[in-house]
Design an enzyme around this catalytic site. Sequence first.
Site, PDB file in Angstrom:
ATOM      1  N   TRP A 171       0.745  -1.159   0.059  1.00  9.76           N
ATOM      2  CA  TRP A 171      -0.021  -0.012   0.030  1.00  9.76           C
ATOM      3  C   TRP A 171       0.994   1.209  -0.087  1.00  9.76           C
ATOM      4  CZ3 TRP A 171      -4.533  -1.020  -1.624  1.00  9.76           C
ATOM      5  CH2 TRP A 171      -5.507  -1.918  -1.127  1.00  9.76           C
ATOM      6  N   GLU A 373      -2.934   6.725   7.057  1.00  5.34           N
ATOM      7  CA  GLU A 373      -2.433   7.601   7.886  1.00  5.34           C
ATOM      8  C   GLU A 373      -2.966   7.221   9.465  1.00  5.34           C
ATOM      9  OE1 GLU A 373       0.090   9.630   7.680  1.00  5.34           O
ATOM     10  OE2 GLU A 373       0.290   9.999   5.566  1.00  5.34           O
ATOM     11  N   GLY A 374      -3.425   6.079   9.756  1.00  2.00           N
ATOM     12  CA  GLY A 374      -4.321   5.830  10.706  1.00  2.00           C
ATOM     13  C   GLY A 374      -5.845   5.661  10.489  1.00  2.00           C
TER      14      GLY A 374
HETATM   15  P1  TGC Z   1       3.174   3.101  21.193  1.00  2.00           P
HETATM   16  O1  TGC Z   1       3.969   2.269  22.174  1.00  2.00           O
HETATM   17  O2  TGC Z   1       2.150   3.901  21.468  1.00  2.00           O
HETATM   18  O3  TGC Z   1       4.763   4.227  20.923  1.00  2.00           O
HETATM   19  C1  TGC Z   1       5.985   3.947  20.461  1.00  2.00           C
HETATM   20  C2  TGC Z   1       6.768   5.092  20.458  1.00  2.00           C
HETATM   21  O4  TGC Z   1       6.116   6.275  19.562  1.00  2.00           O
HETATM   22  C3  TGC Z   1       6.047   7.188  20.279  1.00  2.00           C
HETATM   23  N1  TGC Z   1       4.917   7.866  19.592  1.00  2.00           N
HETATM   24  C4  TGC Z   1       4.905   8.926  18.749  1.00  2.00           C
HETATM   25  N2  TGC Z   1       5.941   9.574  18.581  1.00  2.00           N
HETATM   26  C5  TGC Z   1       5.688  10.692  17.674  1.00  2.00           C
HETATM   27  N3  TGC Z   1       4.406  11.084  17.400  1.00  2.00           N
HETATM   28  C6  TGC Z   1       3.530  10.301  17.470  1.00  2.00           C
HETATM   29  N4  TGC Z   1       2.167  10.494  16.820  1.00  2.00           N
HETATM   30  C7  TGC Z   1       3.424   9.067  18.307  1.00  2.00           C
HETATM   31  N5  TGC Z   1       2.797   8.189  18.892  1.00  2.00           N
HETATM   32  C8  TGC Z   1       3.537   7.303  19.764  1.00  2.00           C
HETATM   33  C9  TGC Z   1       5.765   6.997  21.641  1.00  2.00           C
HETATM   34  O5  TGC Z   1       5.997   7.789  22.511  1.00  2.00           O
HETATM   35  C10 TGC Z   1       6.773   5.652  21.847  1.00  2.00           C
HETATM   36  O6  TGC Z   1       8.140   6.230  21.966  1.00  2.00           O
HETATM   37  P2  TGC Z   1       9.539   5.850  22.735  1.00  2.00           P
HETATM   38  O7  TGC Z   1      10.421   6.843  22.763  1.00  2.00           O
HETATM   39  O8  TGC Z   1       8.536   5.488  24.221  1.00  2.00           O
HETATM   40  O9  TGC Z   1       9.475   4.454  22.189  1.00  2.00           O
HETATM   41  O10 TGC Z   1       3.295   2.405  19.826  1.00  2.00           O
HETATM   42  P3  TGC Z   1       2.356   1.364  19.578  1.00  2.00           P
HETATM   43  O11 TGC Z   1       2.927   0.207  18.883  1.00  2.00           O
HETATM   44  O12 TGC Z   1       1.347   0.957  20.811  1.00  2.00           O
HETATM   45  O13 TGC Z   1       1.256   1.840  18.354  1.00  2.00           O
HETATM   46  C11 TGC Z   1       0.626   2.896  18.723  1.00  2.00           C
HETATM   47  C12 TGC Z   1      -0.297   3.508  17.261  1.00  2.00           C
HETATM   48  C13 TGC Z   1      -1.433   2.407  17.260  1.00  2.00           C
HETATM   49  C14 TGC Z   1      -0.942   4.763  17.727  1.00  2.00           C
HETATM   50  C15 TGC Z   1       0.547   3.778  16.001  1.00  2.00           C
HETATM   51  O14 TGC Z   1       1.249   2.758  15.871  1.00  2.00           O
HETATM   52  C16 TGC Z   1      -0.405   4.038  14.964  1.00  2.00           C
HETATM   53  O15 TGC Z   1      -0.493   5.262  14.707  1.00  2.00           O
HETATM   54  N6  TGC Z   1      -0.793   3.139  13.899  1.00  2.00           N
HETATM   55  C17 TGC Z   1      -1.535   3.492  12.800  1.00  2.00           C
HETATM   56  C18 TGC Z   1      -0.321   3.396  11.865  1.00  2.00           C
HETATM   57  C19 TGC Z   1      -0.439   4.368  10.567  1.00  2.00           C
HETATM   58  O16 TGC Z   1      -0.850   5.335  10.872  1.00  2.00           O
HETATM   59  N7  TGC Z   1       0.265   4.057   9.454  1.00  2.00           N
HETATM   60  C20 TGC Z   1       0.443   4.996   8.591  1.00  2.00           C
HETATM   61  C21 TGC Z   1       1.357   4.342   7.604  1.00  2.00           C
HETATM   62  S1  TGC Z   1       1.636   5.845   6.417  1.00  2.00           S
HETATM   63  C22 TGC Z   1       0.409   6.019   5.527  1.00  2.00           C
HETATM   64  O17 TGC Z   1      -0.763   5.524   5.682  1.00  2.00           O
HETATM   65  C23 TGC Z   1       0.680   7.075   4.236  1.00  2.00           C
HETATM   66  S2  TGC Z   1      -0.545   7.240   3.348  1.00  2.00           S
HETATM   67  C24 TGC Z   1       0.192   8.597   2.507  1.00  2.00           C
HETATM   68  C25 TGC Z   1      -0.678   9.308   1.484  1.00  2.00           C
HETATM   69  O18 TGC Z   1      -0.937   8.691   0.358  1.00  2.00           O
HETATM   70  O19 TGC Z   1      -1.080  10.448   1.694  1.00  2.00           O
HETATM   71  P1  FAD Z   2      -5.731  -2.968   9.592  1.00  2.00           P
HETATM   72  O1  FAD Z   2      -4.653  -2.557  10.648  1.00  2.00           O
HETATM   73  O2  FAD Z   2      -5.680  -4.639   9.307  1.00  2.00           O
HETATM   74  O3  FAD Z   2      -7.005  -2.717  10.199  1.00  2.00           O
HETATM   75  C1  FAD Z   2      -8.407  -3.445   9.798  1.00  2.00           C
HETATM   76  C2  FAD Z   2      -9.415  -2.868  10.723  1.00  2.00           C
HETATM   77  O4  FAD Z   2      -9.200  -3.249  12.040  1.00  2.00           O
HETATM   78  C3  FAD Z   2      -9.596  -1.407  10.740  1.00  2.00           C
HETATM   79  O5  FAD Z   2     -11.021  -0.915  10.619  1.00  2.00           O
HETATM   80  C4  FAD Z   2      -8.939  -0.815  12.156  1.00  2.00           C
HETATM   81  O6  FAD Z   2      -9.497   0.321  12.579  1.00  2.00           O
HETATM   82  C5  FAD Z   2      -9.335  -1.932  12.877  1.00  2.00           C
HETATM   83  N1  FAD Z   2      -8.310  -2.362  13.870  1.00  2.00           N
HETATM   84  C6  FAD Z   2      -7.144  -2.702  13.892  1.00  2.00           C
HETATM   85  N2  FAD Z   2      -6.413  -2.535  15.161  1.00  2.00           N
HETATM   86  C7  FAD Z   2      -7.378  -2.366  15.930  1.00  2.00           C
HETATM   87  C8  FAD Z   2      -7.527  -2.292  17.313  1.00  2.00           C
HETATM   88  N3  FAD Z   2      -6.457  -2.192  18.344  1.00  2.00           N
HETATM   89  N4  FAD Z   2      -8.736  -1.731  18.042  1.00  2.00           N
HETATM   90  C9  FAD Z   2      -9.777  -1.448  17.221  1.00  2.00           C
HETATM   91  N5  FAD Z   2      -9.815  -1.769  16.020  1.00  2.00           N
HETATM   92  C10 FAD Z   2      -8.660  -2.063  15.159  1.00  2.00           C
HETATM   93  N6  FAD Z   2       1.419   3.007   4.099  1.00  2.00           N
HETATM   94  C11 FAD Z   2       2.500   3.306   4.094  1.00  2.00           C
HETATM   95  O7  FAD Z   2       3.497   2.919   4.975  1.00  2.00           O
HETATM   96  N7  FAD Z   2       2.923   4.253   3.033  1.00  2.00           N
HETATM   97  C12 FAD Z   2       2.097   4.775   1.969  1.00  2.00           C
HETATM   98  O8  FAD Z   2       2.407   5.338   1.219  1.00  2.00           O
HETATM   99  C13 FAD Z   2       0.710   4.212   2.030  1.00  2.00           C
HETATM  100  N8  FAD Z   2      -0.249   4.570   1.263  1.00  2.00           N
HETATM  101  C14 FAD Z   2      -1.389   4.044   1.265  1.00  2.00           C
HETATM  102  C15 FAD Z   2      -2.268   4.356   0.209  1.00  2.00           C
HETATM  103  C16 FAD Z   2      -3.575   3.863   0.333  1.00  2.00           C
HETATM  104  C17 FAD Z   2      -4.347   3.815  -1.164  1.00  2.00           C
HETATM  105  C18 FAD Z   2      -4.150   2.822   1.170  1.00  2.00           C
HETATM  106  C19 FAD Z   2      -5.411   2.256   1.043  1.00  2.00           C
HETATM  107  C20 FAD Z   2      -3.060   2.677   2.160  1.00  2.00           C
HETATM  108  C21 FAD Z   2      -1.746   3.211   2.428  1.00  2.00           C
HETATM  109  N9  FAD Z   2      -0.953   2.792   3.363  1.00  2.00           N
HETATM  110  C22 FAD Z   2       0.372   3.387   3.335  1.00  2.00           C
HETATM  111  C23 FAD Z   2      -1.403   1.884   4.249  1.00  2.00           C
HETATM  112  C24 FAD Z   2      -2.286   2.447   5.304  1.00  2.00           C
HETATM  113  O9  FAD Z   2      -1.641   3.218   6.425  1.00  2.00           O
HETATM  114  C25 FAD Z   2      -2.976   1.401   6.111  1.00  2.00           C
HETATM  115  O10 FAD Z   2      -3.800   0.780   5.217  1.00  2.00           O
HETATM  116  C26 FAD Z   2      -3.347   1.440   7.432  1.00  2.00           C
HETATM  117  O11 FAD Z   2      -2.741   1.995   8.467  1.00  2.00           O
HETATM  118  C27 FAD Z   2      -4.470   0.446   8.039  1.00  2.00           C
HETATM  119  O12 FAD Z   2      -3.748  -0.785   8.066  1.00  2.00           O
HETATM  120  P2  FAD Z   2      -4.643  -2.103   7.330  1.00  2.00           P
HETATM  121  O13 FAD Z   2      -4.808  -1.712   6.048  1.00  2.00           O
HETATM  122  O14 FAD Z   2      -3.428  -3.216   7.492  1.00  2.00           O
HETATM  123  O15 FAD Z   2      -5.600  -2.341   8.453  1.00  2.00           O
END
Ligand code: TGC
Ligand code: FAD
Length: 394
Positions: A171, A373-374
């Site tokens: 992704w 992005e979450g």
């Molecule tokens: P957790 O134990 O809570 O934290 C681990 C360490 O990270 C620190 N931390 C942060 N630091 C900076 N900014 C934040 N927002 C932070 N949140 C947590 C935290 O203080 C800790 O630091 P340290 O020094 O103690 O180690 O981590 P966890 O494993 O329990 O996970 C927390 C959770 C679920 C909130 C996090 O992993 C999360 O946000 N999950 C969502 C994943 C996500 O957003 N993926 C995005 C992938 S990139 C993408 O989607 C690009 S799309 C781009 C586009 O096309 O526009």
């Molecule tokens: P999952 O994590 O498997 O989640 C599935 C469902 O379970 C969701 O509804 C979620 O809310 C729920 N869920 C998960 N954990 C919990 C919990 N603890 N409690 C309650 N509910 C929960 N990623 C990158 O790194 N770089 C990129 O450039 C990037 N671009 C993207 C572009 C597109 C078009 C898309 C669709 C995704 C992209 N992503 C990228 C990935 C994106 O960040 C993930 O899809 C997203 O973080 C969710 O992960 P997942 O799809 O594996 O869903």
Amino acid sequence: MAAKTDNFQHPDYYLMDDMLTDEHKLIRDTARAWVKKEVTPIIEQACQDAKFPKQWIKGLGEIGAFGPYIPTEYGGAGLDQISYGLLMQELERGDSGLRSTASVQSSLVMYPIYTYGSEEQRKKYLPKLATGEMMGCFGLTEPDHGSNPSGMLTNFKDMGDHYLLNGAKMWISNAPFADIAVVWAKDDAGDIRGIIVERGYAGFTTPETHGKWSLRASSTGELVFDNVKVPKENLLPNVKGLKGPLGCLNSARFGIAWGAIGAAMDCYDSALNYAKERIQFGKPIAGFQLTQKKLAEMITEITKAQLLCHRLGTLKNEHRATPAQISMAKRNSVNMALEVAREARQIHGGMGITGEYPIMRHMMNLESVVTYEGTHDIHLLITGMDITGLNAFN
Ligand code: TGC
Ligand code: FAD
């Protein structure tokens, strides 16, 4: 598909333009004019064809959409956070896929190189990324680790004079054409580190993801690493742990919070105009109470999101915005925009499902934006943890 005239006018119910500086307005209006000229005429066809129009890259660099807040000495535009937000708003008003391309380049590629990189890395990559001469992508998500990136399996081993990288990311926005990837992987000690992987390294491939019904004008793919030799100087030296990638997400999520408002504004503007023109039962449908309810609720929610994001921008300029505040804004804006798009679709009747209007495209795009992005629920849990002190993730 015939090119259309873009008569978009942005809703400003609470006169928020008064809160903007002349520079903010100039940046926003320049981006809006560019979108009207370069994006609107071809966006529907690009989506139908599932193609990212690469000719946009140069223009994005010229309007300052790549690294708006990166200092000018590295090629960035040196702007404040509200300018960055306004740029993302205007780009997403055009299309979420366009904003995605700019978000990734700015917040997920330039930001980590600027914030965690060495001076050599900054000088080597940032100026080219700012113009679009070089494009980047960001690899955090894996097939089995999306919301929980800490479990990632991608890893690299220290081989003495280089690193050996193995694993896969999926992704990944911009992956199929990116020149470099900022990849998050575990080192020998199991710590998450950022490493720059350049296209052309043996064993590194970026297969494109096909068949999306959302973000069709954005190119998405995988990053596959099969014993990739990466020079040691490509490691980002100044961060270790999940806080590295999450720090980048703070910036990208902030941009999305503003961007989604752009998509909502476009849906509202189209719905308002359509409702005033469309006659049923002898009068414009805007004259029916049920249509007015939809439009009034749309402008209310857009206005609330505008105010929230402006305040967040001020806090971010003062380095006082917390990650949880950013989560709240990302979640609120995207959910609001999805609701606005759905209501706007109703107002357009059958026409709302066609490419004659931008509604269905925005709605489908926002289904990705609400997940990447979450996810919507992950951001709710971040707010929950922030206010209660209790972690409900696991
Ligand atoms: P957790 O134990 O809570 O934290 C681990 C360490 O990270 C620190 N931390 C942060 N630091 C900076 N900014 C934040 N927002 C932070 N949140 C947590 C935290 O203080 C800790 O630091 P340290 O020094 O103690 O180690 O981590 P966890 O494993 O329990 O996970 C927390 C959770 C679920 C909130 C996090 O992993 C999360 O946000 N999950 C969502 C994943 C996500 O957003 N993926 C995005 C992938 S990139 C993408 O989607 C690009 S799309 C781009 C586009 O096309 O526009
Ligand atoms: P999952 O994590 O498997 O989640 C599935 C469902 O379970 C969701 O509804 C979620 O809310 C729920 N869920 C998960 N954990 C919990 C919990 N603890 N409690 C309650 N509910 C929960 N990623 C990158 O790194 N770089 C990129 O450039 C990037 N671009 C993207 C572009 C597109 C078009 C898309 C669709 C995704 C992209 N992503 C990228 C990935 C994106 O960040 C993930 O899809 C997203 O973080 C969710 O992960 P997942 O799809 O594996 O869903």
